[in-house]
Design a protein around this motif. Structure first.
Motif: not given
Length: 111
Positions: A25-27, A41-48, A87-88, A93-94
């Motif tokens: 949501d924050r991204l 740069e676009d920052v994306q979410l990844f879940t592992v 990224v920072r 932001s999140v």
């Protein structure tokens, strides 16, 4: 249901203990707040996901996928000051309170 395996190199950071829904949501809010002319740069979410425990949450500004049987040199994965800043900024932001040091993370995902 079948399992999918993927191996990725992501330039970013892991956010220990983060809730992936909150981070997502924050991204999205961050993307909407940026002007169309913004060249950040676009920052994306990844879940592992693994076979034990909760998923790990990673945010990243670049991703490289590995095909089965492929090989790449570590020298191909160079740091980037522009990606570091993106990224920072996204980590703040999140709501991630601790300073982060982005790097290439090599992730094996079983989901």
């Amino acid at each position: 249901m079948s399992l999918e395996h993927s191996f990725l190199a992501v330039y970013g950071v892991e956010l220990p203990g983060a809730d992936w829904v909150h981070v997502y949501d924050r991204l999205e809010e961050l993307r909407r707040a940026q002007s169309p002319a913004c060249d950040a740069e676009d920052v994306q979410l990844f879940t592992v996901s693994g076979d034990r425990g909760p998923s790990r949450v990673v945010i990243g500004a670049a991703v490289v996928g590995f095909e089965p049987g492929s090989c790449k040199s570590v020298r191909d994965f160079t740091p980037s000051p522009e990606r570091d800043e993106a990224v920072r900024r996204a980590a703040v932001s999140v709501g991630h309170a601790e300073p982060v040091e982005p790097a290439w993370l090599f992730m094996y995902d079983l989901s």
